[in-house]
Write an enzyme that holds these catalytic residues in place. Sequence first.
Site, PDB file in Angstrom:
ATOM      1  N   ARG A  66       8.520  -4.884  -0.900  1.00 15.07           N
ATOM      2  CA  ARG A  66       7.937  -5.662   0.633  1.00 15.07           C
ATOM      3  C   ARG A  66       7.105  -6.529   0.320  1.00 15.07           C
ATOM      4  NH1 ARG A  66       8.807  -0.262   1.134  1.00 15.07           N
ATOM      5  NH2 ARG A  66       6.868   0.308   0.212  1.00 15.07           N
ATOM      6  N   GLU A 103       2.478   9.802  -9.566  1.00 14.50           N
ATOM      7  CA  GLU A 103       2.043  11.011  -9.390  1.00 14.50           C
ATOM      8  C   GLU A 103       2.627  11.944 -10.496  1.00 14.50           C
ATOM      9  OE1 GLU A 103       2.545  12.078  -5.486  1.00 14.50           O
ATOM     10  OE2 GLU A 103       1.510  14.189  -5.620  1.00 14.50           O
TER      11      GLU A 103
HETATM   12  P1  AMP Z   1       0.276   2.058  -5.601  1.00 15.23           P
HETATM   13  O1  AMP Z   1       0.717   1.835  -7.008  1.00 15.23           O
HETATM   14  O2  AMP Z   1      -0.051   3.684  -5.357  1.00 15.23           O
HETATM   15  O3  AMP Z   1      -1.022   1.383  -5.061  1.00 15.23           O
HETATM   16  O4  AMP Z   1       1.461   1.959  -4.650  1.00 15.23           O
HETATM   17  C1  AMP Z   1       1.594   0.986  -3.930  1.00 15.23           C
HETATM   18  C2  AMP Z   1       3.038   0.764  -3.659  1.00 15.23           C
HETATM   19  O5  AMP Z   1       3.690   1.775  -3.051  1.00 15.23           O
HETATM   20  C3  AMP Z   1       3.058  -0.626  -2.686  1.00 15.23           C
HETATM   21  O6  AMP Z   1       3.892  -1.674  -3.201  1.00 15.23           O
HETATM   22  C4  AMP Z   1       3.457   0.014  -1.334  1.00 15.23           C
HETATM   23  O7  AMP Z   1       4.623  -0.824  -0.919  1.00 15.23           O
HETATM   24  C5  AMP Z   1       4.059   1.605  -1.845  1.00 15.23           C
HETATM   25  N1  AMP Z   1       3.313   2.527  -0.886  1.00 15.23           N
HETATM   26  C6  AMP Z   1       2.689   3.624  -1.289  1.00 15.23           C
HETATM   27  N2  AMP Z   1       2.237   4.385  -0.466  1.00 15.23           N
HETATM   28  C7  AMP Z   1       2.902   3.873   0.584  1.00 15.23           C
HETATM   29  C8  AMP Z   1       2.638   4.323   1.878  1.00 15.23           C
HETATM   30  N3  AMP Z   1       2.141   5.429   2.461  1.00 15.23           N
HETATM   31  N4  AMP Z   1       3.399   3.665   3.112  1.00 15.23           N
HETATM   32  C9  AMP Z   1       3.922   2.753   2.614  1.00 15.23           C
HETATM   33  N5  AMP Z   1       4.264   2.062   1.231  1.00 15.23           N
HETATM   34  C10 AMP Z   1       3.374   2.654   0.388  1.00 15.23           C
END
Ligand code: AMP
Length: 178
Positions: A66, A103
């Site tokens: 995205r 996770e």
């Molecule tokens: P992180 O590495 O945990 O910061 O996760 C970020 C990536 O996961 C981003 O590129 C988002 O597209 C996706 N992502 C994580 N949590 C969500 C959520 N609650 N809703 C939509 N996309 C998410």
Amino acid sequence: MNNSPVTAAQIAHAIRNVPDFPKPGIQFKDITPVLADARLFAGSIDLLTEEFAPGSVDAVIGIDARGFIFAAAAATKLKAGFVPVRKKGKLPYQTLEQDYALEYGHATVAMHVDALKPGARVLLIDDLLATGGTAAAAIALMKKLEANILGVVFLIELKFLGGRGKLPGQPVRSIVQY
Ligand code: AMP
């Protein structure tokens, strides 16, 4: 036609919460209603890039998948190139790779070895900052290529997950916070 500037509140209003996607307990922030609305999509790009003038950035980096949508549109607006950070195994040429913890388990992102010249002025854009692992890995790749990181911008930040803590010293900004 409403020509007034789009506000963060209008974008927040359009983001759809989808409970239990892709798995139970996750509330997915669905940005497709923002993309489908011509005014909100353009306005989100204006807000993501508002600190930067056209020509002041060499490349906008987008994260699979995205992030590509926002980063590519931002790149054309800023008259900058676009560089993808992809999941391992998707880029065709030689890559640099960076592992990061999820996770459960781990993931790897990759960038082409010649994607950025040393000192390139870059802006990292992704749709959402959650735990910060993905952005931290992308930043590690940008640093390996000696990029000059001018900004790290997210349309959405899930503040309660503390993702900024994984991006110390970076110029982090977000448009909509939860
Ligand atoms: P992180 O590495 O945990 O910061 O996760 C970020 C990536 O996961 C981003 O590129 C988002 O597209 C996706 N992502 C994580 N949590 C969500 C959520 N609650 N809703 C939509 N996309 C998410």
